[in-house]
Write a protein that holds these residues in place. Structure first.
Motif, PDB file in Angstrom:
ATOM      1  N   GLU A 283       6.632  -3.283  13.258  1.00  0.00           N
ATOM      2  CA  GLU A 283       6.751  -4.745  13.490  1.00  0.00           C
ATOM      3  C   GLU A 283       8.211  -5.003  13.767  1.00  0.00           C
ATOM      4  O   GLU A 283       9.014  -5.066  12.830  1.00  0.00           O
ATOM      5  CB  GLU A 283       6.363  -5.533  12.234  1.00  0.00           C
ATOM      6  N   GLY A 284       8.604  -5.134  15.031  1.00  0.00           N
ATOM      7  CA  GLY A 284      10.026  -5.282  15.344  1.00  0.00           C
ATOM      8  C   GLY A 284      10.770  -4.057  14.870  1.00  0.00           C
ATOM      9  O   GLY A 284      10.404  -2.926  15.181  1.00  0.00           O
ATOM     10  N   GLU A 285      11.815  -4.300  14.049  1.00  0.00           N
ATOM     11  CA  GLU A 285      12.651  -3.198  13.555  1.00  0.00           C
ATOM     12  C   GLU A 285      12.075  -2.524  12.311  1.00  0.00           C
ATOM     13  O   GLU A 285      12.598  -1.520  11.847  1.00  0.00           O
ATOM     14  CB  GLU A 285      14.048  -3.745  13.179  1.00  0.00           C
ATOM     15  N   GLN A 286      11.039  -3.162  11.724  1.00  0.00           N
ATOM     16  CA  GLN A 286      10.540  -2.682  10.430  1.00  0.00           C
ATOM     17  C   GLN A 286       9.132  -2.099  10.567  1.00  0.00           C
ATOM     18  O   GLN A 286       8.517  -2.166  11.621  1.00  0.00           O
ATOM     19  CB  GLN A 286      10.483  -3.830   9.400  1.00  0.00           C
ATOM     20  N   TYR A 287       8.617  -1.605   9.447  1.00  0.00           N
ATOM     21  CA  TYR A 287       7.243  -1.103   9.389  1.00  0.00           C
ATOM     22  C   TYR A 287       6.489  -1.920   8.359  1.00  0.00           C
ATOM     23  O   TYR A 287       7.064  -2.359   7.371  1.00  0.00           O
ATOM     24  CB  TYR A 287       7.249   0.382   9.011  1.00  0.00           C
ATOM     25  N   ILE A 288       5.183  -2.103   8.613  1.00  0.00           N
ATOM     26  CA  ILE A 288       4.384  -2.891   7.674  1.00  0.00           C
ATOM     27  C   ILE A 288       3.185  -2.056   7.219  1.00  0.00           C
ATOM     28  O   ILE A 288       2.589  -1.336   8.010  1.00  0.00           O
ATOM     29  CB  ILE A 288       3.978  -4.254   8.295  1.00  0.00           C
ATOM     30  N   ALA A 289       2.907  -2.129   5.907  1.00  0.00           N
ATOM     31  CA  ALA A 289       1.817  -1.321   5.337  1.00  0.00           C
ATOM     32  C   ALA A 289       1.040  -2.170   4.348  1.00  0.00           C
ATOM     33  O   ALA A 289       1.520  -3.207   3.878  1.00  0.00           O
ATOM     34  CB  ALA A 289       2.404  -0.108   4.623  1.00  0.00           C
ATOM     35  N   SER A 290      -0.160  -1.721   4.030  1.00  0.00           N
ATOM     36  CA  SER A 290      -0.965  -2.398   3.008  1.00  0.00           C
ATOM     37  C   SER A 290      -0.358  -2.126   1.636  1.00  0.00           C
ATOM     38  O   SER A 290      -0.065  -0.974   1.298  1.00  0.00           O
ATOM     39  CB  SER A 290      -2.402  -1.851   3.056  1.00  0.00           C
ATOM     40  N   SER A 291      -0.186  -3.183   0.832  1.00  0.00           N
ATOM     41  CA  SER A 291       0.376  -2.966  -0.514  1.00  0.00           C
ATOM     42  C   SER A 291      -0.618  -2.193  -1.377  1.00  0.00           C
ATOM     43  O   SER A 291      -0.228  -1.375  -2.214  1.00  0.00           O
ATOM     44  CB  SER A 291       0.727  -4.299  -1.168  1.00  0.00           C
ATOM     45  N   ILE A 292      -1.895  -2.416  -1.146  1.00  0.00           N
ATOM     46  CA  ILE A 292      -2.920  -1.757  -1.979  1.00  0.00           C
ATOM     47  C   ILE A 292      -2.981  -0.265  -1.645  1.00  0.00           C
ATOM     48  O   ILE A 292      -2.966   0.589  -2.541  1.00  0.00           O
ATOM     49  CB  ILE A 292      -4.285  -2.453  -1.777  1.00  0.00           C
ATOM     50  N   GLU A 293      -3.017   0.041  -0.375  1.00  0.00           N
ATOM     51  CA  GLU A 293      -2.998   1.464   0.015  1.00  0.00           C
ATOM     52  C   GLU A 293      -1.712   2.133  -0.470  1.00  0.00           C
ATOM     53  O   GLU A 293      -1.729   3.276  -0.938  1.00  0.00           O
ATOM     54  CB  GLU A 293      -3.093   1.596   1.543  1.00  0.00           C
ATOM     55  N   SER A 294      -0.603   1.417  -0.374  1.00  0.00           N
ATOM     56  CA  SER A 294       0.678   2.010  -0.789  1.00  0.00           C
ATOM     57  C   SER A 294       0.649   2.388  -2.267  1.00  0.00           C
ATOM     58  O   SER A 294       1.040   3.495  -2.641  1.00  0.00           O
ATOM     59  CB  SER A 294       1.824   1.039  -0.511  1.00  0.00           C
ATOM     60  N   VAL A 295       0.178   1.460  -3.106  1.00  0.00           N
ATOM     61  CA  VAL A 295       0.131   1.784  -4.542  1.00  0.00           C
ATOM     62  C   VAL A 295      -0.804   2.971  -4.777  1.00  0.00           C
ATOM     63  O   VAL A 295      -0.460   3.922  -5.499  1.00  0.00           O
ATOM     64  CB  VAL A 295      -0.344   0.572  -5.384  1.00  0.00           C
ATOM     65  N   ALA A 296      -1.984   2.917  -4.169  1.00  0.00           N
ATOM     66  CA  ALA A 296      -2.966   3.988  -4.402  1.00  0.00           C
ATOM     67  C   ALA A 296      -2.368   5.347  -4.039  1.00  0.00           C
ATOM     68  O   ALA A 296      -2.522   6.328  -4.781  1.00  0.00           O
ATOM     69  CB  ALA A 296      -4.226   3.726  -3.582  1.00  0.00           C
ATOM     70  N   LYS A 297      -1.637   5.393  -2.925  1.00  0.00           N
ATOM     71  CA  LYS A 297      -1.101   6.687  -2.490  1.00  0.00           C
ATOM     72  C   LYS A 297       0.130   7.105  -3.302  1.00  0.00           C
ATOM     73  O   LYS A 297       0.341   8.290  -3.536  1.00  0.00           O
ATOM     74  CB  LYS A 297      -0.852   6.657  -0.989  1.00  0.00           C
ATOM     75  N   LEU A 298       0.915   6.140  -3.752  1.00  0.00           N
ATOM     76  CA  LEU A 298       2.043   6.503  -4.631  1.00  0.00           C
ATOM     77  C   LEU A 298       1.502   7.140  -5.909  1.00  0.00           C
ATOM     78  O   LEU A 298       2.002   8.167  -6.382  1.00  0.00           O
ATOM     79  CB  LEU A 298       2.890   5.278  -4.992  1.00  0.00           C
ATOM     80  N   VAL A 299       0.451   6.528  -6.460  1.00  0.00           N
ATOM     81  CA  VAL A 299      -0.115   7.055  -7.712  1.00  0.00           C
ATOM     82  C   VAL A 299      -0.748   8.427  -7.457  1.00  0.00           C
ATOM     83  O   VAL A 299      -0.509   9.388  -8.200  1.00  0.00           O
ATOM     84  CB  VAL A 299      -1.163   6.085  -8.314  1.00  0.00           C
ATOM     85  N   SER A 300      -1.531   8.537  -6.376  1.00  0.00           N
ATOM     86  CA  SER A 300      -2.237   9.803  -6.177  1.00  0.00           C
ATOM     87  C   SER A 300      -1.263  10.935  -5.870  1.00  0.00           C
ATOM     88  O   SER A 300      -1.426  12.055  -6.342  1.00  0.00           O
ATOM     89  CB  SER A 300      -3.352   9.652  -5.143  1.00  0.00           C
ATOM     90  N   ASN A 301      -0.184  10.638  -5.128  1.00  0.00           N
ATOM     91  CA  ASN A 301       0.828  11.677  -4.874  1.00  0.00           C
ATOM     92  C   ASN A 301       1.532  12.098  -6.163  1.00  0.00           C
ATOM     93  O   ASN A 301       1.824  13.278  -6.356  1.00  0.00           O
ATOM     94  CB  ASN A 301       1.877  11.160  -3.887  1.00  0.00           C
ATOM     95  N   ALA A 302       1.833  11.114  -7.008  1.00  0.00           N
ATOM     96  CA  ALA A 302       2.512  11.455  -8.275  1.00  0.00           C
ATOM     97  C   ALA A 302       1.609  12.349  -9.125  1.00  0.00           C
ATOM     98  O   ALA A 302       2.046  13.355  -9.692  1.00  0.00           O
ATOM     99  CB  ALA A 302       2.894  10.182  -9.029  1.00  0.00           C
ATOM    100  N   VAL A 303       0.336  12.014  -9.188  1.00  0.00           N
ATOM    101  CA  VAL A 303      -0.614  12.826  -9.968  1.00  0.00           C
ATOM    102  C   VAL A 303      -0.711  14.235  -9.367  1.00  0.00           C
ATOM    103  O   VAL A 303      -0.618  15.239 -10.082  1.00  0.00           O
ATOM    104  CB  VAL A 303      -2.013  12.162  -9.993  1.00  0.00           C
ATOM    105  N   ASP A 304      -0.869  14.302  -8.053  1.00  0.00           N
ATOM    106  CA  ASP A 304      -1.041  15.610  -7.405  1.00  0.00           C
ATOM    107  C   ASP A 304       0.193  16.500  -7.548  1.00  0.00           C
ATOM    108  O   ASP A 304       0.084  17.723  -7.505  1.00  0.00           O
ATOM    109  CB  ASP A 304      -1.371  15.439  -5.913  1.00  0.00           C
ATOM    110  N   SER A 305       1.359  15.881  -7.709  1.00  0.00           N
ATOM    111  CA  SER A 305       2.582  16.683  -7.841  1.00  0.00           C
ATOM    112  C   SER A 305       2.667  17.326  -9.230  1.00  0.00           C
ATOM    113  O   SER A 305       3.506  18.181  -9.460  1.00  0.00           O
ATOM    114  CB  SER A 305       3.810  15.795  -7.633  1.00  0.00           C
TER     115      SER A 305
END
Ligand code: 48H
Length: 254
Positions: free
Chosen positions: A93-115
């Motif tokens: 979006e212009g100079e920035q990127y936009i993401a779903s907040s819900i998907e972002s949280v889910a993936k932050l948690v799942s990556n932390a667990v998988d690590s």
């Protein structure tokens, strides 16, 4: 045949085993918002034994709500590599990127667990262990004890390094400042969060991430709050970069 007592035994035995296994860790993190979760993943991936304690039922901190409950977050280009690393989808979006907040949280948690990081919810950090002017552990209690106003003594865990990733209230820094005095800030105390200035704040949150007292690192919004820097609103690149920087600094020390 489902035996209820077998269900009870499986849950209690396994949860206690997990907790006992984290009585001594390399890194203990207070707060499961974006900066804490990113730090947890990169630290665990580098081989550190990591335990993260989150006060609330759900991890994700202030990320769920996006901006004013519109469930989207904005991330600047410097942090795009972290979105990629965590498999979070985004659009330009212009100079920035936009993401779903819900998907972002889910993936932050799942990556932390998988690590391999160990994540504990419903537990609050209410104090620290300090030996010879070095923070080397957390004092913990069930969050419900505090909510119910019960007088129940806490338990403690030891860590080689601790991280305050508690966001705006910077709870661990506040405890250390109150109980032992001088922090590694220009004033020696908590300088307080300033009003919104996204551009400056996003740069400073990464600069401010570091060791704020021997043994205690600060990341994310807490880093800006302790060093008197502004807030940034719902742009999250700085939180992600700050968590990564905290992990890199601690990894070098371990
Ligand atoms: C255990 C605790 C304790 C405790 C609090 O607020 P967070 O999301 O923190 P960050 O720094 O990872 O991210 C900040 C971001 O969400 C944000 O607020 C932004 C960008 N604001 C900008 C603006 O202008 O407003 O997560 C912190 C977590 C929360 O889940 C708390 O429940 C938890 O820490 N927590 N956990 N023990 N004593 N205190």
């Amino acid at each position: 045949m489902i035996e209820e007592t077998e269900v009870s035994r499986a849950i209690v035995e396994n949860a206690v085993k997990d907790f006992l296994d984290c009585l001594e860790v390399d890194v203990a993190i207070a707060g499961g918002g974006p900066s804490g979760l990113v730090a947890a993943r990169y630290l665990a991936e580098s081989g550190a034994k990591v335990a993260l304690f989150e006060r609330k039922l759900s991890l994700g901190g202030g990320m769920w709500g996006g901006g004013m409950m519109y469930p989207k977050i904005v991330v600047q280009k410097e942090a795009r590599c972290i979105l990629d690393d965590f498999g979070i989808n985004y659009q330009k979006e212009g100079e920035q990127y936009i993401a779903s907040s819900i998907e972002s949280v889910a993936k932050l948690v799942s990556n932390a667990v998988d690590s391999g990081a160990r994540l504990f919810n419903c537990i609050s950090v209410e104090d620290v262990l300090i030996r010879e002017e070095v923070v080397n552990g957390f004092v913990l209690n069930w969050s419900t004890v505090d909510v119910a106003g019960l007088h129940v003594d806490p338990l403690a865990i030891k860590a080689r390094y601790c991280v305050d990733a508690t966001g705006h209230p910077l709870e661990v820094c506040s405890i250390v400042c109150r109980k032992v005095g001088k922090l590694n800030t220009p004033s020696g105390g908590i300088m307080g969060e300033r009003s919104m200035w996204a551009d400056v704040s996003e740069r400073l949150v990464v600069e401010n991430t570091g060791e704020v007292y021997p043994g205690l690192y600060v990341s994310g919004m807490a880093a800006n709050a302790v060093y008197g820097s502004p807030r940034m609103g719902p742009i999250f690149g700085g939180m992600l970069l700050s968590g990564k920087k905290a992990a890199e600094l601690i990894t070098k020390r371990l």
